[in-house]
Scaffold this motif. Structure first.
Motif, PDB file in Angstrom:
ATOM      1  N   ILE A  62       0.840  -1.200   0.000  1.00 31.61           N
ATOM      2  CA  ILE A  62       0.000   0.000   0.000  1.00 31.61           C
ATOM      3  C   ILE A  62       0.875   1.250   0.000  1.00 31.61           C
ATOM      4  O   ILE A  62       0.630   2.209  -0.746  1.00 31.61           O
ATOM      5  N   ASP A  63       1.907   1.232   0.826  1.00 27.77           N
ATOM      6  CA  ASP A  63       2.859   2.350   0.835  1.00 27.77           C
ATOM      7  C   ASP A  63       3.572   2.464  -0.503  1.00 27.77           C
ATOM      8  O   ASP A  63       3.750   3.568  -1.036  1.00 27.77           O
ATOM      9  N   GLN A  64       3.989   1.326  -1.061  1.00 33.10           N
ATOM     10  CA  GLN A  64       4.703   1.338  -2.332  1.00 33.10           C
ATOM     11  C   GLN A  64       3.842   1.918  -3.454  1.00 33.10           C
ATOM     12  O   GLN A  64       4.332   2.676  -4.304  1.00 33.10           O
ATOM     13  N   GLU A  65       2.576   1.570  -3.457  1.00 36.96           N
ATOM     14  CA  GLU A  65       1.671   2.096  -4.483  1.00 36.96           C
ATOM     15  C   GLU A  65       1.557   3.616  -4.374  1.00 36.96           C
ATOM     16  O   GLU A  65       1.543   4.330  -5.386  1.00 36.96           O
ATOM     17  N   ARG A  66       1.487   4.112  -3.137  1.00 39.49           N
ATOM     18  CA  ARG A  66       1.406   5.552  -2.919  1.00 39.49           C
ATOM     19  C   ARG A  66       2.702   6.245  -3.340  1.00 39.49           C
ATOM     20  O   ARG A  66       2.676   7.313  -3.955  1.00 39.49           O
ATOM     21  N   TYR A  67       3.850   5.634  -3.018  1.00 40.58           N
ATOM     22  CA  TYR A  67       5.133   6.211  -3.415  1.00 40.58           C
ATOM     23  C   TYR A  67       5.237   6.318  -4.935  1.00 40.58           C
ATOM     24  O   TYR A  67       5.681   7.344  -5.473  1.00 40.58           O
ATOM     25  N   LEU A  68       4.839   5.259  -5.622  1.00 43.78           N
ATOM     26  CA  LEU A  68       4.961   5.241  -7.081  1.00 43.78           C
ATOM     27  C   LEU A  68       4.057   6.278  -7.742  1.00 43.78           C
ATOM     28  O   LEU A  68       4.449   6.938  -8.712  1.00 43.78           O
ATOM     29  N   ALA A  69       2.836   6.443  -7.230  1.00 43.96           N
ATOM     30  CA  ALA A  69       1.928   7.446  -7.782  1.00 43.96           C
ATOM     31  C   ALA A  69       2.527   8.847  -7.611  1.00 43.96           C
ATOM     32  O   ALA A  69       2.441   9.687  -8.526  1.00 43.96           O
ATOM     33  N   TRP A  70       3.127   9.099  -6.453  1.00 48.38           N
ATOM     34  CA  TRP A  70       3.742  10.402  -6.192  1.00 48.38           C
ATOM     35  C   TRP A  70       4.935  10.611  -7.121  1.00 48.38           C
ATOM     36  O   TRP A  70       5.099  11.695  -7.710  1.00 48.38           O
ATOM     37  N   LEU A  71       5.762   9.598  -7.287  1.00 52.20           N
ATOM     38  CA  LEU A  71       6.939   9.707  -8.148  1.00 52.20           C
ATOM     39  C   LEU A  71       6.556   9.909  -9.609  1.00 52.20           C
ATOM     40  O   LEU A  71       7.218  10.669 -10.340  1.00 52.20           O
ATOM     41  N   GLN A  72       5.505   9.255 -10.056  1.00 50.15           N
ATOM     42  CA  GLN A  72       5.053   9.440 -11.436  1.00 50.15           C
ATOM     43  C   GLN A  72       4.657  10.889 -11.693  1.00 50.15           C
ATOM     44  O   GLN A  72       4.928  11.443 -12.761  1.00 50.15           O
ATOM     45  N   ALA A  73       4.028  11.519 -10.691  1.00 49.81           N
ATOM     46  CA  ALA A  73       3.621  12.914 -10.845  1.00 49.81           C
ATOM     47  C   ALA A  73       4.815  13.860 -10.818  1.00 49.81           C
ATOM     48  O   ALA A  73       4.840  14.869 -11.542  1.00 49.81           O
ATOM     49  N   VAL A  74       5.819  13.539  -9.984  1.00 48.98           N
ATOM     50  CA  VAL A  74       6.976  14.431  -9.833  1.00 48.98           C
ATOM     51  C   VAL A  74       8.011  14.225 -10.934  1.00 48.98           C
ATOM     52  O   VAL A  74       8.509  15.191 -11.527  1.00 48.98           O
ATOM     53  N   ILE A  75       8.347  12.981 -11.220  1.00 47.93           N
ATOM     54  CA  ILE A  75       9.338  12.686 -12.260  1.00 47.93           C
ATOM     55  C   ILE A  75       8.756  12.932 -13.643  1.00 47.93           C
ATOM     56  O   ILE A  75       9.433  13.409 -14.556  1.00 47.93           O
ATOM     57  N   GLY A  76       7.463  12.603 -13.778  1.00 45.25           N
ATOM     58  CA  GLY A  76       6.803  12.746 -15.073  1.00 45.25           C
ATOM     59  C   GLY A  76       6.588  11.396 -15.713  1.00 45.25           C
ATOM     60  O   GLY A  76       7.551  10.654 -15.932  1.00 45.25           O
ATOM     61  N   LYS A  77       5.328  11.083 -16.000  1.00 49.02           N
ATOM     62  CA  LYS A  77       5.019   9.768 -16.566  1.00 49.02           C
ATOM     63  C   LYS A  77       5.688   9.539 -17.913  1.00 49.02           C
ATOM     64  O   LYS A  77       6.116   8.428 -18.239  1.00 49.02           O
ATOM     65  N   LYS A  78       5.802  10.588 -18.716  1.00 46.10           N
ATOM     66  CA  LYS A  78       6.342  10.431 -20.072  1.00 46.10           C
ATOM     67  C   LYS A  78       7.847  10.636 -20.142  1.00 46.10           C
ATOM     68  O   LYS A  78       8.449  10.520 -21.215  1.00 46.10           O
ATOM     69  N   THR A  79       8.466  10.898 -19.011  1.00 51.33           N
ATOM     70  CA  THR A  79       9.924  11.114 -18.991  1.00 51.33           C
ATOM     71  C   THR A  79      10.667   9.817 -19.317  1.00 51.33           C
ATOM     72  O   THR A  79      10.458   8.804 -18.643  1.00 51.33           O
ATOM     73  N   PRO A  80      11.538   9.824 -20.318  1.00 57.96           N
ATOM     74  CA  PRO A  80      12.337   8.622 -20.593  1.00 57.96           C
ATOM     75  C   PRO A  80      13.272   8.346 -19.416  1.00 57.96           C
ATOM     76  O   PRO A  80      13.887   9.274 -18.887  1.00 57.96           O
ATOM     77  N   ILE A  81      13.376   7.107 -19.023  1.00 64.25           N
ATOM     78  CA  ILE A  81      14.227   6.808 -17.871  1.00 64.25           C
ATOM     79  C   ILE A  81      15.695   7.081 -18.183  1.00 64.25           C
ATOM     80  O   ILE A  81      16.489   7.295 -17.259  1.00 64.25           O
ATOM     81  N   SER A  82      16.043   7.122 -19.458  1.00 62.56           N
ATOM     82  CA  SER A  82      17.430   7.417 -19.836  1.00 62.56           C
ATOM     83  C   SER A  82      17.799   8.862 -19.516  1.00 62.56           C
ATOM     84  O   SER A  82      18.992   9.203 -19.472  1.00 62.56           O
ATOM     85  N   LEU A  83      16.792   9.724 -19.295  1.00 62.51           N
ATOM     86  CA  LEU A  83      17.048  11.136 -19.001  1.00 62.51           C
ATOM     87  C   LEU A  83      17.000  11.447 -17.513  1.00 62.51           C
ATOM     88  O   LEU A  83      17.249  12.585 -17.102  1.00 62.51           O
ATOM     89  N   ILE A  84      16.649  10.472 -16.694  1.00 60.20           N
ATOM     90  CA  ILE A  84      16.600  10.702 -15.239  1.00 60.20           C
ATOM     91  C   ILE A  84      18.019  10.753 -14.707  1.00 60.20           C
ATOM     92  O   ILE A  84      18.761   9.778 -14.779  1.00 60.20           O
ATOM     93  N   ASP A  85      18.400  11.926 -14.211  1.00 60.51           N
ATOM     94  CA  ASP A  85      19.773  12.128 -13.743  1.00 60.51           C
ATOM     95  C   ASP A  85      19.793  12.574 -12.284  1.00 60.51           C
ATOM     96  O   ASP A  85      18.757  12.592 -11.608  1.00 60.51           O
ATOM     97  N   ASP A  86      20.977  12.949 -11.812  1.00 56.22           N
ATOM     98  CA  ASP A  86      21.130  13.364 -10.416  1.00 56.22           C
ATOM     99  C   ASP A  86      20.265  14.572 -10.086  1.00 56.22           C
ATOM    100  O   ASP A  86      19.714  14.660  -8.984  1.00 56.22           O
ATOM    101  N   SER A  87      20.136  15.495 -11.019  1.00 58.38           N
ATOM    102  CA  SER A  87      19.340  16.694 -10.751  1.00 58.38           C
ATOM    103  C   SER A  87      17.869  16.344 -10.572  1.00 58.38           C
ATOM    104  O   SER A  87      17.174  16.940  -9.734  1.00 58.38           O
TER     105      SER A  87
END
Length: 327
Positions: free
Chosen positions: A22-47
């Motif tokens: 249940i916690d994991q599902e909530r974390y993932l929903a929050w991360l999708q909103a912050v990181i961006g659902k359409k963001t390619p994972i190859s572009l996720i960097d330290d910043s």
């Protein structure tokens, strides 16, 4: 691969099977909103990770009941909460993307993003505090709490325990701890009696609760597996009613380990019980044996001082006396 695809795969393959799903599902929903659902994972960097950590640190944490009412004042999350909600799932997703899904991902300096957590203190429940908790805990959740004090298991390990991992014949059970590591634990006689008393309550789950407010597909009065959220709520209410201060559920684990160390002085056995990979993690309980040694030395010193005082009182001149012999 987009972050939505990667996080969804992580959920399907790993996260949904965790006790804290249940916690994991909530974390993932929050991360999708912050990181961006359409963001390619190859572009996720330290910043990107740094921005997510900073945002999570600034968002107040709220606890609400099923009716939406706040159960405690909002407060900023602890470093441990931020690490669990951001760094842990992001690292797991990107590692799996690279190793299993063969995706191109950037090298992340995770040590730079992991927030320093306060050194975990050792808080032991007194017999009176333990009794007070059981007086206020719901009857159907009391076995899970009793098991926590007996076994030293984490909350997620207790919630996730199923009958398939309980071996009454060999008197042992196994739990799935951090890192999905399985840890076998022998049963004490009290553990055996507790688990045996629960064996007919549910086909798969060891610890269950009696449904009082049915949700979809539930029936009032029937037993269902306890959940992380349900256990948290029952624990929080029991602790508040008991009046005990500065005591977390994780302190039941500290209580078990402290009692084991006090009784045996065996740090290795305590390490095995708690499932620590490093003995250094368990060494926080070493102060128990030092305290016992100090108490023994104090007792020895006091006993010697008492004997010396008694001798001085009986013979204040300090000279040896002899009985005269007659010829």
């Amino acid at each position: 691969m987009t972050f939505l695809t990667a996080s969804s795969l992580w959920w399907e393959e790993k996260a949904q099977f965790r006790a804290d799903h249940i916690d994991q599902e909530r974390y993932l929903a929050w991360l999708q909103a912050v990181i961006g659902k359409k963001t390619p994972i190859s572009l996720i960097d330290d910043s990107a990770i740094a921005r997510a950590v900073a945002r999570r640190r600034s968002e107040p944490v709220e606890f609400r009941n099923r009716d939406g009412k706040l159960t405690s004042p909002p407060h900023l999350p602890s470093s441990a909460t931020v690490n669990r909600a951001v760094c842990e799932p992001m690292r797991a997703i990107l590692r799996r993307a690279k190793k299993i899904w063969k995706q191109s991902v950037q090298d992340i300096e995770w040590s730079e993003h992991w927030l320093p957590e306060a050194q975990e203190r050792v808080r032991e429940a007194s017999p009176e505090e333990e009794a007070a908790l059981f007086e206020t805990m719901r009857d159907d959740y009391a076995p899970a709490l009793r098991f926590a004090f007996l076994s030293g298991c984490r909350r997620a390990e207790i919630v996730g325990l199923t009958w398939s991992r309980v071996d009454f014949f060999n008197r042992e059970f196994s739990v799935i701890g951090k890192g999905d590591r399985t840890r076998p634990i022998p049963m004490t006689e009290e553990m055996y009696r507790l688990l045996w008393s629960l064996k007919d309550d549910h086909k798969t789950a060891v610890f269950t609760y009696v449904c009082k407010r049915p949700r979809e597909r539930q029936k009032k009065g029937q037993r269902y597996p306890i959940t992380i959220e349900g256990f948290k709520t029952a624990w929080r209410r029991a602790r508040e009613k008991s009046g005990i201060e500065d005591f977390r559920f994780h302190d039941t684990r500290h209580t078990t380990a402290t009692r084991l160390m006090r009784a045996t002085g065996n740090l290795k056995a305590t390490q095995r019980l708690l499932g620590h990979t490093e003995i250094a993690t368990t060494s926080r309980y070493a102060h128990i044996t030092k305290d016992d040694l100090r108490a023994a030395l104090e007792a020895s010193s006091n006993a010697y001082a008492d004997r010396a005082t008694k001798t001085a009182t009986e013979n204040p001149t300090g000279t040896q006396t002899h009985t005269a012999k007659t010829k």
